[in-house]
Design a protein around this motif. Structure first.
Motif, PDB file in Angstrom:
ATOM      1  N   LEU A 138       0.855  -1.187   0.000  1.00  0.00           N
ATOM      2  CA  LEU A 138       0.000   0.000   0.000  1.00  0.00           C
ATOM      3  C   LEU A 138       0.886   1.231   0.000  1.00  0.00           C
ATOM      4  O   LEU A 138       1.805   1.332   0.821  1.00  0.00           O
ATOM      5  N   VAL A 139       0.628   2.144  -0.902  1.00  0.00           N
ATOM      6  CA  VAL A 139       1.338   3.418  -0.936  1.00  0.00           C
ATOM      7  C   VAL A 139       0.353   4.521  -0.557  1.00  0.00           C
ATOM      8  O   VAL A 139      -0.666   4.708  -1.226  1.00  0.00           O
ATOM      9  N   ILE A 140       0.656   5.217   0.540  1.00  0.00           N
ATOM     10  CA  ILE A 140      -0.195   6.314   1.014  1.00  0.00           C
ATOM     11  C   ILE A 140       0.529   7.617   0.685  1.00  0.00           C
ATOM     12  O   ILE A 140       1.570   7.922   1.264  1.00  0.00           O
ATOM     13  N   HIS A 141      -0.019   8.364  -0.257  1.00  0.00           N
ATOM     14  CA  HIS A 141       0.566   9.655  -0.628  1.00  0.00           C
ATOM     15  C   HIS A 141      -0.219  10.745   0.077  1.00  0.00           C
ATOM     16  O   HIS A 141      -1.419  10.904  -0.129  1.00  0.00           O
ATOM     17  N   TRP A 142       0.465  11.501   0.955  1.00  0.00           N
ATOM     18  CA  TRP A 142      -0.211  12.508   1.781  1.00  0.00           C
ATOM     19  C   TRP A 142       0.405  13.872   1.519  1.00  0.00           C
ATOM     20  O   TRP A 142       1.606  14.068   1.643  1.00  0.00           O
ATOM     21  N   THR A 143      -0.443  14.828   1.153  1.00  0.00           N
ATOM     22  CA  THR A 143      -0.027  16.204   0.918  1.00  0.00           C
ATOM     23  C   THR A 143      -0.806  17.115   1.847  1.00  0.00           C
ATOM     24  O   THR A 143      -2.023  16.970   1.992  1.00  0.00           O
ATOM     25  N   ILE A 144      -0.119  18.041   2.496  1.00  0.00           N
ATOM     26  CA  ILE A 144      -0.798  18.973   3.383  1.00  0.00           C
ATOM     27  C   ILE A 144      -0.087  20.316   3.294  1.00  0.00           C
ATOM     28  O   ILE A 144       1.135  20.374   3.159  1.00  0.00           O
ATOM     29  N   GLY A 145      -0.855  21.413   3.288  1.00  0.00           N
ATOM     30  CA  GLY A 145      -0.226  22.727   3.181  1.00  0.00           C
ATOM     31  C   GLY A 145      -1.222  23.851   3.209  1.00  0.00           C
ATOM     32  O   GLY A 145      -2.424  23.650   3.387  1.00  0.00           O
ATOM     33  N   PHE A 146      -0.717  25.060   3.008  1.00  0.00           N
ATOM     34  CA  PHE A 146      -1.513  26.273   3.058  1.00  0.00           C
ATOM     35  C   PHE A 146      -1.923  26.668   1.643  1.00  0.00           C
ATOM     36  O   PHE A 146      -1.075  26.815   0.771  1.00  0.00           O
ATOM     37  N   LEU A 147      -3.201  26.872   1.436  1.00  0.00           N
ATOM     38  CA  LEU A 147      -3.688  27.333   0.140  1.00  0.00           C
ATOM     39  C   LEU A 147      -3.457  28.829  -0.011  1.00  0.00           C
ATOM     40  O   LEU A 147      -3.629  29.591   0.937  1.00  0.00           O
ATOM     41  N   GLY A 148      -3.070  29.239  -1.197  1.00  0.00           N
ATOM     42  CA  GLY A 148      -2.963  30.647  -1.500  1.00  0.00           C
ATOM     43  C   GLY A 148      -1.593  31.244  -1.282  1.00  0.00           C
ATOM     44  O   GLY A 148      -1.347  32.369  -1.688  1.00  0.00           O
ATOM     45  N   LEU A 149      -0.672  30.494  -0.650  1.00  0.00           N
ATOM     46  CA  LEU A 149       0.654  31.034  -0.389  1.00  0.00           C
ATOM     47  C   LEU A 149       1.665  30.629  -1.451  1.00  0.00           C
ATOM     48  O   LEU A 149       2.637  31.319  -1.683  1.00  0.00           O
ATOM     49  N   SER A 150       1.458  29.483  -2.062  1.00  0.00           N
ATOM     50  CA  SER A 150       2.369  29.044  -3.116  1.00  0.00           C
ATOM     51  C   SER A 150       1.686  27.981  -3.943  1.00  0.00           C
ATOM     52  O   SER A 150       0.559  27.586  -3.669  1.00  0.00           O
ATOM     53  N   THR A 151       2.374  27.501  -4.957  1.00  0.00           N
ATOM     54  CA  THR A 151       1.836  26.425  -5.797  1.00  0.00           C
ATOM     55  C   THR A 151       2.399  25.074  -5.385  1.00  0.00           C
ATOM     56  O   THR A 151       2.273  24.098  -6.122  1.00  0.00           O
ATOM     57  N   ASN A 152       3.004  24.984  -4.213  1.00  0.00           N
ATOM     58  CA  ASN A 152       3.596  23.722  -3.784  1.00  0.00           C
ATOM     59  C   ASN A 152       2.556  22.690  -3.386  1.00  0.00           C
ATOM     60  O   ASN A 152       2.812  21.500  -3.383  1.00  0.00           O
ATOM     61  N   ILE A 153       1.360  23.149  -2.990  1.00  0.00           N
ATOM     62  CA  ILE A 153       0.306  22.244  -2.561  1.00  0.00           C
ATOM     63  C   ILE A 153      -0.635  21.996  -3.728  1.00  0.00           C
ATOM     64  O   ILE A 153      -1.079  22.922  -4.385  1.00  0.00           O
ATOM     65  N   ASP A 154      -0.915  20.738  -4.012  1.00  0.00           N
ATOM     66  CA  ASP A 154      -1.726  20.366  -5.165  1.00  0.00           C
ATOM     67  C   ASP A 154      -2.945  19.561  -4.736  1.00  0.00           C
ATOM     68  O   ASP A 154      -2.940  18.922  -3.691  1.00  0.00           O
ATOM     69  N   ASP A 155      -3.973  19.573  -5.582  1.00  0.00           N
ATOM     70  CA  ASP A 155      -5.153  18.776  -5.305  1.00  0.00           C
ATOM     71  C   ASP A 155      -4.885  17.285  -5.478  1.00  0.00           C
ATOM     72  O   ASP A 155      -5.496  16.454  -4.839  1.00  0.00           O
ATOM     73  N   HIS A 156      -3.996  16.961  -6.382  1.00  0.00           N
ATOM     74  CA  HIS A 156      -3.706  15.557  -6.673  1.00  0.00           C
ATOM     75  C   HIS A 156      -2.197  15.347  -6.737  1.00  0.00           C
ATOM     76  O   HIS A 156      -1.418  16.292  -6.779  1.00  0.00           O
ATOM     77  N   TYR A 157      -1.807  14.096  -6.756  1.00  0.00           N
ATOM     78  CA  TYR A 157      -0.385  13.748  -6.755  1.00  0.00           C
ATOM     79  C   TYR A 157       0.314  14.317  -7.991  1.00  0.00           C
ATOM     80  O   TYR A 157      -0.172  14.184  -9.105  1.00  0.00           O
ATOM     81  N   THR A 158       1.440  14.963  -7.765  1.00  0.00           N
ATOM     82  CA  THR A 158       2.182  15.561  -8.869  1.00  0.00           C
ATOM     83  C   THR A 158       3.528  14.896  -9.103  1.00  0.00           C
ATOM     84  O   THR A 158       4.247  15.255 -10.018  1.00  0.00           O
ATOM     85  N   GLY A 159       3.872  13.949  -8.255  1.00  0.00           N
ATOM     86  CA  GLY A 159       5.157  13.278  -8.415  1.00  0.00           C
ATOM     87  C   GLY A 159       6.224  13.833  -7.513  1.00  0.00           C
ATOM     88  O   GLY A 159       7.273  13.242  -7.337  1.00  0.00           O
ATOM     89  N   GLY A 160       5.953  14.981  -6.866  1.00  0.00           N
ATOM     90  CA  GLY A 160       6.931  15.557  -5.951  1.00  0.00           C
ATOM     91  C   GLY A 160       8.254  15.778  -6.643  1.00  0.00           C
ATOM     92  O   GLY A 160       8.329  16.117  -7.814  1.00  0.00           O
ATOM     93  N   GLY A 161       9.329  15.564  -5.883  1.00  0.00           N
ATOM     94  CA  GLY A 161      10.648  15.716  -6.467  1.00  0.00           C
ATOM     95  C   GLY A 161      11.337  14.389  -6.632  1.00  0.00           C
ATOM     96  O   GLY A 161      12.511  14.332  -6.970  1.00  0.00           O
ATOM     97  N   GLY A 162      10.597  13.300  -6.368  1.00  0.00           N
ATOM     98  CA  GLY A 162      11.239  11.986  -6.411  1.00  0.00           C
ATOM     99  C   GLY A 162      10.516  11.032  -7.323  1.00  0.00           C
ATOM    100  O   GLY A 162       9.751  11.436  -8.188  1.00  0.00           O
ATOM    101  N   LYS A 163      10.746   9.761  -7.124  1.00  0.00           N
ATOM    102  CA  LYS A 163      10.141   8.751  -7.982  1.00  0.00           C
ATOM    103  C   LYS A 163       8.657   8.601  -7.672  1.00  0.00           C
ATOM    104  O   LYS A 163       8.208   8.805  -6.554  1.00  0.00           O
ATOM    105  N   ASN A 164       7.896   8.223  -8.673  1.00  0.00           N
ATOM    106  CA  ASN A 164       6.476   7.990  -8.509  1.00  0.00           C
ATOM    107  C   ASN A 164       6.270   6.835  -7.539  1.00  0.00           C
ATOM    108  O   ASN A 164       6.741   5.732  -7.779  1.00  0.00           O
ATOM    109  N   PRO A 165       5.535   7.045  -6.425  1.00  0.00           N
ATOM    110  CA  PRO A 165       5.351   5.974  -5.465  1.00  0.00           C
ATOM    111  C   PRO A 165       4.499   4.847  -6.003  1.00  0.00           C
ATOM    112  O   PRO A 165       4.444   3.763  -5.415  1.00  0.00           O
ATOM    113  N   LEU A 166       3.808   5.060  -7.118  1.00  0.00           N
ATOM    114  CA  LEU A 166       2.966   4.020  -7.686  1.00  0.00           C
ATOM    115  C   LEU A 166       3.758   3.075  -8.586  1.00  0.00           C
ATOM    116  O   LEU A 166       3.222   2.118  -9.120  1.00  0.00           O
TER     117      LEU A 166
END
Length: 256
Positions: free
Chosen positions: A206-234
């Motif tokens: 099981l791969v649990i991808h969890w994103t949490i952050g502040f809306l409106g301050l930057s584009t670092n927080i996304d609605d869906h998985y973006t791949g981050g800076g590393g390998k795709n966990p899937l």
């Protein structure tokens, strides 16, 4: 505004992938309590103590109402797993910690006052105190963190084929490290998600991808998985991301 998102995927040994959850999480009162401590200078002086550091899995759900103003006022999972439920061969690091929560009393000034953990209810600050209970947690290892900014956090938590087999997993909680700044870590629940039971077996991870952050301050927080800076966990090549930040978590044994 703070927002979080959880995606859970089954990854089979033949490379087959199945998304079983793709939903927003619930931000709980523990995070709000930590912000009050920051503003009032009543908590830890270390910024790292307010960041996500632990998680729990559970086999039941918190029965809250989305229409209630106090729906996020809880500090626990309904039925968190005991260390033995994760399995003897798990790659996770399981430790016992003093789970923190806010407790209240209807008669706080009385010497014989009885205090109870706040659950789906609020209380006056003058009638609250910080308390806790011993429970088992897993570290979010530094190799699982794919993004870490001032305003957002992203991690890929992997339960491999040897972890939590035979468990009907229905809830997951994300905990801050030690917001009260106690001598030993006292994790506080900051985000929660329940879902239909996932019967964990050896046939898949099981791969649990969890994103949490502040809306409106930057584009670092996304609605869906973006791949981050590393390998795709899937993918089957789950490993340490190429730009993983360096944290100094202690190298303790799996049973702590």
């Amino acid at each position: 505004m703070i927002k979080g998102h959880v995606t859970i995927c089954k990854v089979y040994s033949d490379g087959t992938k199945e998304v079983v959850l793709d939903k927003a999480n619930l931000i709980t009162a523990g995070l709000g309590s930590s912000y009050i401590d920051i503003l009032q200078g009543g908590g830890s002086l270390s910024p790292a103590d307010y960041t996500p550091a632990y998680f729990q899995l559970g086999t039941s759900t918190i029965d809250y109402s989305a229409d209630s103003a106090t729906s996020s006022y809880f500090y626990q999972l309904s039925t968190p797993l005991h260390w033995s439920a994760y399995g003897e061969d798990t790659d996770l690091t399981i430790v016992k910690r003093y789970r923190g929560f806010n407790a209240s009393s209807t008669t706080p000034l009385v010497a014989t006052a009885t205090w109870g953990e706040l659950f789906l209810t609020s209380a006056l600050l003058s009638a609250c105190t910080f308390s806790g209970s011993d429970e088992y947690f897993s570290y979010i290892q530094k190799g699982q963190v794919t993004k870490f900014f001032m305003d957002s956090f992203e991690a890929d938590i992997v339960l491999d084929e040897k972890t939590a087999n035979g468990q009907a997993i229905t809830e997951v909680g994300l905990f801050s490290k030690n917001p009260k700044g106690l001598h030993e870590d006292s994790p506080v629940l900051m985000a929660y998600r329940s879902f239909a039971a996932i019967n964990k077996i050896e046939a898949f991870s099981l791969v649990i991808h969890w994103t949490i952050g502040f809306l409106g301050l930057s584009t670092n927080i996304d609605d869906h998985y973006t791949g981050g800076g590393g390998k795709n966990p899937l993918s089957r090549e789950v490993g340490i991301p190429v730009d993983t930040p360096s944290f100094n978590y202690p190298s303790w044994n799996k049973r702590g």
